[in-house]
Write a protein that holds these residues in place. Structure first.
Motif, mmCIF file in Angstrom:
data_model
loop_
_atom_site.group_PDB
_atom_site.id
_atom_site.type_symbol
_atom_site.label_atom_id
_atom_site.label_comp_id
_atom_site.label_asym_id
_atom_site.label_seq_id
_atom_site.Cartn_x
_atom_site.Cartn_y
_atom_site.Cartn_z
ATOM 1 N N PRO A 544 51.286 116.672 -31.881
ATOM 2 C CA PRO A 544 51.941 117.123 -33.117
ATOM 3 C C PRO A 544 52.511 115.897 -33.782
ATOM 4 C CG PRO A 544 52.474 118.588 -31.330
ATOM 5 C CD PRO A 544 51.768 117.682 -30.883
ATOM 6 N N ALA A 545 52.653 115.930 -35.314
ATOM 7 C CA ALA A 545 53.002 114.886 -36.215
ATOM 8 C C ALA A 545 54.686 114.491 -35.804
ATOM 9 C CB ALA A 545 53.028 115.379 -37.309
ATOM 10 N N SER A 546 55.199 115.423 -35.211
ATOM 11 C CA SER A 546 56.680 115.050 -34.850
ATOM 12 C C SER A 546 57.095 116.104 -33.548
ATOM 13 C CB SER A 546 57.652 115.335 -36.059
ATOM 14 O OG SER A 546 58.928 115.459 -35.602
ATOM 15 N N ARG A 547 57.894 115.832 -32.878
ATOM 16 C CA ARG A 547 58.523 116.427 -31.818
ATOM 17 C C ARG A 547 59.419 117.715 -32.141
ATOM 18 N NH1 ARG A 547 63.551 114.979 -29.949
ATOM 19 N NH2 ARG A 547 64.155 112.948 -30.689
ATOM 20 N N HIS A 548 59.827 117.650 -33.373
ATOM 21 C CA HIS A 548 60.748 118.595 -34.181
ATOM 22 C C HIS A 548 59.970 119.649 -34.682
ATOM 23 C CE1 HIS A 548 64.038 115.803 -33.461
ATOM 24 N NE2 HIS A 548 63.405 114.860 -33.907
ATOM 25 N N LEU A 549 58.633 119.790 -34.702
ATOM 26 C CA LEU A 549 57.804 120.761 -35.375
ATOM 27 C C LEU A 549 57.956 122.120 -34.383
ATOM 28 C CD1 LEU A 549 54.746 118.873 -36.704
ATOM 29 C CD2 LEU A 549 56.998 119.139 -37.833
ATOM 30 N N LEU A 550 57.834 123.289 -35.232
ATOM 31 C CA LEU A 550 57.534 124.550 -34.593
ATOM 32 C C LEU A 550 56.201 125.075 -35.066
ATOM 33 C CD1 LEU A 550 61.072 126.202 -34.444
ATOM 34 C CD2 LEU A 550 59.692 125.117 -32.278
ATOM 35 N N SER A 551 55.551 125.982 -33.911
ATOM 36 C CA SER A 551 54.519 126.615 -34.617
ATOM 37 C C SER A 551 54.987 127.783 -35.589
ATOM 38 C CB SER A 551 53.593 127.214 -33.478
ATOM 39 O OG SER A 551 54.348 128.298 -32.929
ATOM 40 N N GLU A 552 53.839 128.155 -36.271
ATOM 41 C CA GLU A 552 54.371 129.615 -37.145
ATOM 42 C C GLU A 552 54.835 130.550 -36.434
ATOM 43 O OE1 GLU A 552 50.987 129.935 -39.777
ATOM 44 O OE2 GLU A 552 51.999 128.673 -41.240
#
Length: 759
Positions: A544-552
């Motif tokens: 992922p582009a960042s560890r702060h992302l969540l999936s939809e």
């Protein structure tokens, strides 16, 4: 090595114009693909990523919805698909520091191109009321803010839940479930702005609002009609299918106001011939006036009826309804009104007719050029009449083929993203989850904008997309959005909708198709449905582009738990951990998805059932395929005015602008151009290179103006002009919509051209 994003907005006030191209793809497409991919991803990441696109064990391209063949190339992607992947898999990042440096007032002045080039969003961001800077916010606080606003509403119908076509089946199913648990059917989607007219026409006539062909049908067709569509830019992999159909003996008729390079000649970059001469695709080009297609097909139907032995009487007798009324209307068609409406010569139609009569298997493909007019629904119904006359629905090599524009827009609708859900769907949802879903119809896109404008909707939540730029009547839409209490966008990248906000705003960054989705239950995959009803898995490969992302799906599940409370009986936490549990529920709610998990595990996935295609069964109100007999309509043009269609450039996908060129049309370094027939330009005293304002004219008397467009003399149909959206969406009145479908009429805008202050 990837390059840095542009610091300033490129100057676009002097577009360069050269001769248009007469072939698509080839070596230039390879060069352009690699150059843009390297700029965004670098060499190594480009190779790793592009070799996974559209592979059976890879991820589905986030671009168009064209299906994949059974036997796939190692490079199973097109130039514009590669651009879409590169923009998502980019190494560029939009961090909290970016928002510190750029207030919202600055972002609102930037072009869509500049915003998109900045890179991937990395953190949830919050714009407090009265502030001009987004600030980082925790996911927990972000969900609290949404919950505060939703629970403060006097009615759930004051919330709007929009969906973009990128959203996976699993996320879409969860999203509509959450909205309906909350108590609303306000689920507008991007289909409302594109193929809603197709769904409306096909549901009434054949009983299923989707296309009736598979990829193999194109290969078996004798005649393929491509109407109101530019596959060379919008669905480039379709050119490979047309090339294969041509090799099998098919003929291709192109019906379009503009000549398009991709339909003239295709240089397939994966074959030796494609790198040299290529394949001529179109056998007959009918340069029709904008909106004249219904008149053309009505006259063709009359001519078929008048030809002894041309009608499939057995099929009509056994499988259709309403033939006599239709035949009476068709026989009344006349040459002179048709030629006026279409701008065609009689010889054009007389060349087309024998191609039809000599063909046992006919497929008609179309896209936005047919769906975005006031009379789009009867126009598409007339195409169905054309196919029914000779039994060209429900047999191999024949049928209707509306070509969807976004990779899972059809799947989202199948999953229940619809403001007017069928009672049977709501009944199944109620049985499965034990609650009473709302039955009152919700807002589509146009009605949602009106509700926001009028203060009847206060929260706007978007699952993907760029709603502000995609919608009609830009000034009205933006003013409506600014009246909201809260606007929320689940996004991978920056776009204009993040700069046109309600009193408060959130940007929630999410995983892209290219990225690994690791949840508590292990690594997950999602599924999508293509334009021909094939459902298959999509597995991201990149970190992922960042560890702060969540999936939809995770965003929806966590939001639902926060808003609906821990007592809610839907197992949201389980759904977030393991998407297979979501697919189990889909299998029990939606027909055609039985044994979903096992079937989608097979390489290539599976085809959804389609009664007209599979068994010549038509689930309409009459139990048969319905002929229709609507009056023939076409746009009427006042003296000194032109009929404008909005369209994409080749360096564009929907509202995402990859670059400032449109090389097939000979345009470089700018987007504010208007393509005008040279004869019309002479009559209007518009020199090539002059600068004009495009001024829309509609019955409400409101002046809608798009300033500073360079005139380009171009071989459009007489009386017709063309310019790129979203720059020209400002000219499309909110209330100028298609009858029945309520789709914005973006392909038939009456304009006058006034000398610009830029000139």
């Amino acid at each position: 090595m990837a390059t840095k994003p542009p610091q300033g907005d490129p100057v676009q006030d002097a577009p360069q114009v050269a001769e248009r191209k007469r072939a698509a793809a080839g070596l230039p497409a390879i060069g352009h693909t690699l150059r843009m991919a390297h700029q965004q991803m670098g060499v190594r990441r480009t190779a790793l990523t592009l070799l996974s696109v559209n592979q059976k064990d890879g991820f589905d391209c986030p671009g168009c919805a064209w299906p994949e063949p059974e036997h796939r190339h190692k490079a199973e992607f097109c130039e514009n698909g590669a651009k879409a992947v590169a923009e998502e898999a980019t190494l560029r990042r939009v961090t909290p520091e970016f928002f510190t440096a750029h207030p919202v007032s600055d972002l609102a002045r930037r072009s869509g191109y500049w915003l998109g080039q900045q890179g991937r969003l990395t953190h949830p961001m919050y714009l407090p009321e009265g502030a001009d800077h987004y600030e980082p916010v925790s996911w927990e606080r972000a969900f609290d803010i949404v919950a505060e606003e939703l629970t403060a509403l006097s009615s759930p119908d004051e919330a709007v839940f929009y969906t973009s076509g990128r959203t996976s089946n699993e996320a879409a199913f969860l999203y509509q479930l959450f909205a309906r648990k909350l108590g609303t059917n306000n689920l507008p989607d991007c289909s409302n702005m594109c193929h809603e007219s197709s769904g409306s026409a096909l549901s009434e006539t054949i009983g299923v609002g989707k296309g009736s062909v598979l990829l193999e049908d194109l290969y078996q067709a004798d005649l393929i009609v491509v109407a109101g569509q530019n596959p060379g830019t919008n669905h480039p992999r379709m050119l490979s299918a047309l090339e294969k159909a041509k090799a099998n003996g098919a003929r291709v008729v192109s019906v379009n106001p503009l000549p398009e390079a991709g339909l003239e000649r295709f240089k397939n970059p994966q074959t030796p011939r494609g790198l040299t001469s290529g394949t001529a695709l179109t056998d007959l080009f009918l340069q029709i006036r904008i909106g004249g297609d219904q008149a053309l097909f009505r006259l063709l139907n009359k001519l078929i009826l008048d030809t002894p032995g041309a009608v499939d009487e057995e099929f009509i007798r056994e499988h259709t309804h309403g033939f006599e009324e239709f035949a009476e209307a068709a026989r009344a068609a006349d040459w002179d009104p048709t030629l006026t409406a279409t701008g065609l010569a009689r010889e054009d139609v007389e060349r087309f007719l024998p191609m039809v009569l000599e063909s046992e298997r006919i497929v008609v493909c179309w896209a936005m050029g047919l769906t975005q007019h006031k009379h789009s629904v009867p126009m598409i119904r007339e195409i169905v009449n054309f196919l029914l006359l000779r039994g060209n629905i429900g047999r191999p090599g024949a049928g209707v083929c509306p070509v969807r524009g976004h990779s899972n827009v059809q799947g989202d609708r199948t999953m229940g993203i619809f403001e007017r859900p069928a009672p049977a769907f709501l009944d199944a949802l109620e049985r499965e989850f034990g609650f009473a879903p709302p039955r009152e119809h919700g807002y589509d896109v146009v009605r949602a904008i009106r509700a926001l404008r009028d203060g009847e909707a206060k929260v706007f939540f978007a699952m993907g997309g760029n709603f502000v730029s995609a919608s009609p009547d830009t000034e009205v839409t933006e003013a409506a959005m600014r009246r909201a209490r809260l606007t929320v966008h689940v996004s991978t990248k920056l776009n204009r909708s993040h700069a046109v906000t309600g009193a408060r705003a959130l940007i929630l960054p999410t995983l892209g198709r290219t990225e690994r989705d690791l949840q508590a239950g292990g690594e997950q995959f999602v599924t999508v449905e293509d334009s021909m009803g094939m459902v298959h898995a999509s597995r991201g490969r990149l970190e992922p582009a960042s560890r702060h992302l969540l999936s939809e799906p995770a965003i929806v599940c966590r939001l639902a738990r926060r808003v609906l409370g821990g007592e809610d009986e839907v197992p949201w936490e389980e759904f977030e951990k393991d998407y297979a549990t979501v697919r189990d529920r889909i299998a029990r709610v939606i027909p055609g998805f039985e044994d979903f998990n096992a079937r989608v595990a097979r390489p290539g996935g599976f085809a959804l059932p389609h009664a007209p295609r599979d068994e010549r069964r038509f689930p309409t109100a009459t139990g048969k395929a319905n002929f229709t007999a609507a009056p023939v309509e076409h746009p009427h043009l006042p003296e000194g005015r032109l009929l404008l269609q909005t369209l994409r450039s080749h360096d564009q996908y929907n509202t995402t602008i990859y670059g400032l060129d449109d090389r097939y049309r000979g345009i470089r370094n700018g987007r504010r151009v208007v393509l005008v027939n040279p004869e019309d330009a002479r009559e209007l005293e518009l020199a090539d290179g002059a600068y004009v304002d495009l001024v829309g004219e509609w019955k409400d008397g409101v002046e809608r103006r798009a300033p500073g467009f360079r005139v380009v003399h171009y071989p459009t149909a007489r009386g017709c002009a063309a310019a790129y959206y979203p720059e020209t969406n400002v000219l499309v009145p909110l209330d100028a919509t298609a009858d029945t479908s309520n789709t914005p009429a973006s392909k038939s805008v009456v304009v006058r051209l006034e000398q610009s202050a830029t000139d």
